[in-house]
Write an enzyme that holds these catalytic residues in place. Structure first.
Site, PDB file in Angstrom:
ATOM      1  N   LYS B 107       0.816  -1.223   0.000  1.00  0.00           N
ATOM      2  CA  LYS B 107       0.000   0.000   0.000  1.00  0.00           C
ATOM      3  C   LYS B 107       0.845   1.266   0.000  1.00  0.00           C
ATOM      4  O   LYS B 107       0.518   2.242  -0.675  1.00  0.00           O
ATOM      5  CB  LYS B 107      -0.954   0.016   1.183  1.00  0.00           C
ATOM      6  CG  LYS B 107      -0.267  -0.129   2.525  1.00  0.00           C
ATOM      7  CD  LYS B 107      -1.253  -0.456   3.630  1.00  0.00           C
ATOM      8  CE  LYS B 107      -0.539  -1.040   4.827  1.00  0.00           C
ATOM      9  NZ  LYS B 107      -0.307  -2.491   4.736  1.00  0.00           N
ATOM     10  N   GLU B 131      -5.004  -5.956  -5.105  1.00  0.00           N
ATOM     11  CA  GLU B 131      -6.186  -6.072  -4.229  1.00  0.00           C
ATOM     12  C   GLU B 131      -5.780  -6.133  -2.758  1.00  0.00           C
ATOM     13  O   GLU B 131      -6.467  -5.585  -1.894  1.00  0.00           O
ATOM     14  CB  GLU B 131      -6.982  -7.317  -4.622  1.00  0.00           C
ATOM     15  CG  GLU B 131      -8.251  -7.565  -3.829  1.00  0.00           C
ATOM     16  CD  GLU B 131      -9.313  -6.519  -4.108  1.00  0.00           C
ATOM     17  OE1 GLU B 131      -9.494  -5.644  -3.237  1.00  0.00           O
ATOM     18  OE2 GLU B 131      -9.952  -6.564  -5.178  1.00  0.00           O
ATOM     19  N   VAL B 134      -5.252  -2.914   0.002  1.00  0.00           N
ATOM     20  CA  VAL B 134      -6.286  -2.189   0.743  1.00  0.00           C
ATOM     21  C   VAL B 134      -7.258  -3.180   1.378  1.00  0.00           C
ATOM     22  O   VAL B 134      -7.869  -3.992   0.690  1.00  0.00           O
ATOM     23  CB  VAL B 134      -7.074  -1.235  -0.174  1.00  0.00           C
ATOM     24  CG1 VAL B 134      -8.130  -0.484   0.629  1.00  0.00           C
ATOM     25  CG2 VAL B 134      -6.137  -0.252  -0.861  1.00  0.00           C
ATOM     26  N   GLY B 136      -6.995  -5.858   3.185  1.00  0.00           N
ATOM     27  CA  GLY B 136      -6.696  -7.292   3.211  1.00  0.00           C
ATOM     28  C   GLY B 136      -7.540  -8.133   2.296  1.00  0.00           C
ATOM     29  O   GLY B 136      -7.516  -7.971   1.082  1.00  0.00           O
ATOM     30  N   GLY B 189      -0.820  -8.824  19.884  1.00  0.00           N
ATOM     31  CA  GLY B 189      -0.236  -8.893  18.553  1.00  0.00           C
ATOM     32  C   GLY B 189      -1.001  -8.095  17.504  1.00  0.00           C
ATOM     33  O   GLY B 189      -0.696  -8.185  16.316  1.00  0.00           O
ATOM     34  N   GLU B 192       1.903  -3.237  16.419  1.00  0.00           N
ATOM     35  CA  GLU B 192       3.334  -3.490  16.355  1.00  0.00           C
ATOM     36  C   GLU B 192       4.055  -2.761  17.482  1.00  0.00           C
ATOM     37  O   GLU B 192       3.485  -1.878  18.125  1.00  0.00           O
ATOM     38  CB  GLU B 192       3.875  -3.029  14.997  1.00  0.00           C
ATOM     39  CG  GLU B 192       3.303  -3.888  13.863  1.00  0.00           C
ATOM     40  CD  GLU B 192       3.847  -3.475  12.507  1.00  0.00           C
ATOM     41  OE1 GLU B 192       5.061  -3.243  12.404  1.00  0.00           O
ATOM     42  OE2 GLU B 192       3.051  -3.390  11.558  1.00  0.00           O
ATOM     43  N   ASP B 203      -0.981   4.499   7.670  1.00  0.00           N
ATOM     44  CA  ASP B 203      -1.430   3.309   6.942  1.00  0.00           C
ATOM     45  C   ASP B 203      -2.789   3.569   6.283  1.00  0.00           C
ATOM     46  O   ASP B 203      -2.979   3.302   5.096  1.00  0.00           O
ATOM     47  CB  ASP B 203      -1.518   2.136   7.939  1.00  0.00           C
ATOM     48  CG  ASP B 203      -2.113   0.896   7.315  1.00  0.00           C
ATOM     49  OD1 ASP B 203      -1.356   0.148   6.669  1.00  0.00           O
ATOM     50  OD2 ASP B 203      -3.329   0.671   7.446  1.00  0.00           O
ATOM     51  N   LYS B 207      -4.062   3.921   2.104  1.00  0.00           N
ATOM     52  CA  LYS B 207      -5.220   3.230   1.527  1.00  0.00           C
ATOM     53  C   LYS B 207      -6.230   4.222   0.982  1.00  0.00           C
ATOM     54  O   LYS B 207      -6.845   3.992  -0.066  1.00  0.00           O
ATOM     55  CB  LYS B 207      -5.839   2.320   2.584  1.00  0.00           C
ATOM     56  CG  LYS B 207      -4.906   1.171   2.976  1.00  0.00           C
ATOM     57  CD  LYS B 207      -5.329   0.508   4.285  1.00  0.00           C
ATOM     58  CE  LYS B 207      -4.421  -0.663   4.629  1.00  0.00           C
ATOM     59  NZ  LYS B 207      -4.661  -1.168   6.006  1.00  0.00           N
ATOM     60  N   GLY B 306      -3.654  -9.779   8.250  1.00  0.00           N
ATOM     61  CA  GLY B 306      -3.374 -11.168   8.599  1.00  0.00           C
ATOM     62  C   GLY B 306      -2.821 -11.918   7.408  1.00  0.00           C
ATOM     63  O   GLY B 306      -3.095 -11.580   6.264  1.00  0.00           O
TER      64      GLY B 306
END
Lengths: 430, 430
Positions: B107, B131, B134, B136, B189, B192, B203, B207, B306
């Site tokens: 991204k 794809e 953006v 996932g 988790g 980060e 982030d 997107k 993920g």
């Protein structure tokens, strides 16, 4: 980059959807040309009643002879929004023979003859696209067929009929009975004068057949889809659902069996938990929940019908087909390589909510529980309520096959102490 | 129909996403071959740490020399899941030069250099698909770019960062403060060690730039996106939101101006009504709401990150690119023909929720109301609460431009009776 010779489009049908397609083709002509790489031109519009005034459509384009229009030989794309089996089927196959690709919104035809139509398209090297056939404006066919092409889809569960969702939502929110809610849907134009196709689940079953076929790369015919309408859902069922923290929706459910070796497709009313994303789909909206190995849980939501939304889906396909035509390629055709067997409803495994009217005397629950046990159906919860010498018994089961449940119910009906089976409803989405 | 010579795939990066891509390519090899029409073969895997044991990957395929892999000359598709600007950018352009198409999940790179990368792909007649960049697993790029290609998109509003949605959802449901919720996200988790890219909205802004570009057929660069993080959202803000029947989400919003002549893109926390479909998006899930002329309101929901979900999106693209390659065509490239100006944040029109700490004495409300009026910002509701000689004043405005609101706030700060501006939050989705 822009080609100046236009791509020619024949529009078959100019009702609620067709007139919107024509309108958008005119008002958004420049955008469509830029996105396709060539202008698109409405070359003809086939209608049944030529005398009807159609705003924005050149009367010179209007014809009652759909066959002659399709056979002109200079048509690039035929847009079929007539609906029904014939003459749509013959017109589509004729279009392929005369060198045109086809965009269709015809769920009944695709569900019944999808394989033959795809074969005809492939034989002639033409495209057959039909995003608008399932869930109106919601991009669903393309995501399933292309975006998830590298994944393994295990389940597609959705609300794919807006009329019945409007009725059920109304029953849920106002406590109205089925007939009252249907009358309101009819008055507001959400239900047709003859609502059979919607309320008996025929419309949803056609969509389930199409979705199952694409999701599982397997031919699923309309006859393979188990179908149960929602005309017998009562206010009492909604009251029971509420007690369980559920609501009731008419669901189309396409599933891969746990062992992966077969698939099922079915349409019926079901209880789903209020916490499930499908529970909050209101009014005439549609939504489809997809579960796959890698992607996990996805949901697609939007208007499932209506002229403009359906036209949006038709035009998205039109742009894709025109682009394919300019690049000399065709898009993905039928994918049925997996050829999995379609299992009957008896093999479906799910949970059940059963309401029984029973005699209010000792030993009844033991009798009833024994019948469930004898058929291998494990009970999750039981609730017993007495009323005037009679009692009602509400049983919620663990997961069991539909065949086992049917056997259980048959045996229950034979018990002297069971006066009647008030309702049986499947419980999904848990 | 099946071609026997395999299509060769070079995988750049073998972390959380790359290892899943490799795994699915192996375990689902037959399905992929059937869907593509030819087998796909993992021809090489470029990694930074070659000594790491990678289950299911032939060690002979592993290399640290990504450049040499891309330059081999026999690679059909390069899958780039390294992330970051360099070396990803150079490797992608090299791939095009050496005759490979590219599938990327990057991204940051696409938001910064999308136009140049698309130009390079087009120059060499290759595909560039992304794809996975953006939201996932959620099919979003393809629906926007293809399904809605015949429609006019007016608004894309979404939750496109799972980390921040997890934090905000936690704050909403438990009353926790930002730091406490962030700590939990880190422990689980979801965040980060350095959460800056997520919590400061970088982030989501990347997107937003990609989505706006596709939705409006206009180049939108990362610098064009207004960005405000969510580190200053407090438990008090959530309490205020609840009083309004709202919750708080970090939203990416891409809008066409009412006159259609310009667009905006922005990322910031905002209050949205609990009845809005985005309000019920929980945990680390993503969802994007799209409004268009014909389709109306659509929503796409699913896991936004993920390994496996992102790999699902990558593999969907891989299948599409391989199909294109076999048919000798390329898919849709960049569409930036509309070239609309991107307006600054000051031009955005929305509603605002402003909390002020003021002196608890007569005339304060009149003073404050006058400032709003002087700046042309119309007030919808005011709520005043006294506490120990001080008072808090909560103002919710009607729609006004961000510039007018900024001017208002600046003037409010200069009032003697205003002790401070406790919070300003936009109100969306009404």
């Amino acid at each position: 980059m822009m080609r100046t010779r236009p791509l020619k489009v024949a529009l078959l049908g100019c009702g609620v959807v067709g007139s919107e397609v024509a309108r958008i083709m005119t008002t958004h002509a420049d955008d469509l040309a830029a996105r396709i790489g060539a202008p698109v031109e409405l070359a003809g519009v086939a209608v049944r009643r030529p005398s009807k005034v159609r705003e924005g459509i050149d009367p010179a384009l209007v014809t009652t002879d759909a066959t002659a229009l399709v056979k002109r030989g200079d048509i690039d794309v035929v847009v079929e929004v007539i609906g029904g089996i014939e003459p749509a089927r013959t017109l589509i196959t004729t279009a392929f023979e005369y060198g045109a690709s086809v965009v269709s919104a015809n769920k009944a035809l695709l569900a019944q003859d999808g394989a033959a139509l795809h074969a005809a398209a492939e034989e002639h090297g033409e495209d057959l696209y039909y995003e608008a056939a399932v869930a109106g404006a919601i991009p669903l066919i393309r995501p399933l067929r292309e975006s998830l092409a590298g994944d393994k889809i295990n389940r597609v569960m959705g609300i794919v009929n807006g009329t019945t969702n409007f009725i059920l939502d109304k029953m849920d929110s106002t406590g109205a009975g089925y007939q009252e809610a249907l009358d309101e849907a009819t008055a507001l134009g959400y239900a047709e004068a003859d609502p059979t196709a919607d309320v008996e689940g025929f419309d949803a079953a056609a969509k389930a057949a199409i979705l199952a076929g694409i999701a599982f790369h397997t031919r699923v015919r309309l006859d393979d889809v188990y179908r149960e309408g929602m005309t017998e859902v009562t206010a009492a069922d909604f009251a029971s659902a509420k007690e369980m923290g559920c609501t009731i929706k008419l669901l189309a459910i396409c599933e891969r069996a746990a062992d992966g070796g077969s698939v099922t497709a079915r349409v019926h009313p079901a209880m789903i938990p209020l916490t499930h994303p499908l529970a909050s789909v209101r009014g005439a909206y549609n939504a489809v929940f997809v579960e796959s190995d890698a992607a996990g849980q996805l949901m697609f939501y939007g208007p499932g019908a209506g002229g403009a939304p359906t036209a949006s889906a038709v035009l998205g396909d039109l742009v894709a087909v025109c682009r394919n035509r300019l690049s000399g390629a065709t898009g993905p055709g039928e994918s049925a390589y997996a050829a999995l067997p379609v299992s009957p409803m008896g093999d479906v495994v799910t949970r059940y909510h059963i309401s029984l009217d029973v005699a209010d005397k000792p030993g009844v629950l033991a009798q009833v529980a024994t019948v469930f046990a004898e058929h291998g159906v494990s009970i999750d919860t039981v609730r017993q309520q007495g009323k005037d010498g009679e009692a009602s018994l509400v049983v919620v089961t663990h997961r069991a096959s539909d065949a086992s449940l049917s056997g259980t119910v048959e045996a229950l009906r034979k018990l002297d102490t069971v006066r009647g089976v008030a309702s049986i409803m499947r419980v999904e989405g848990e």
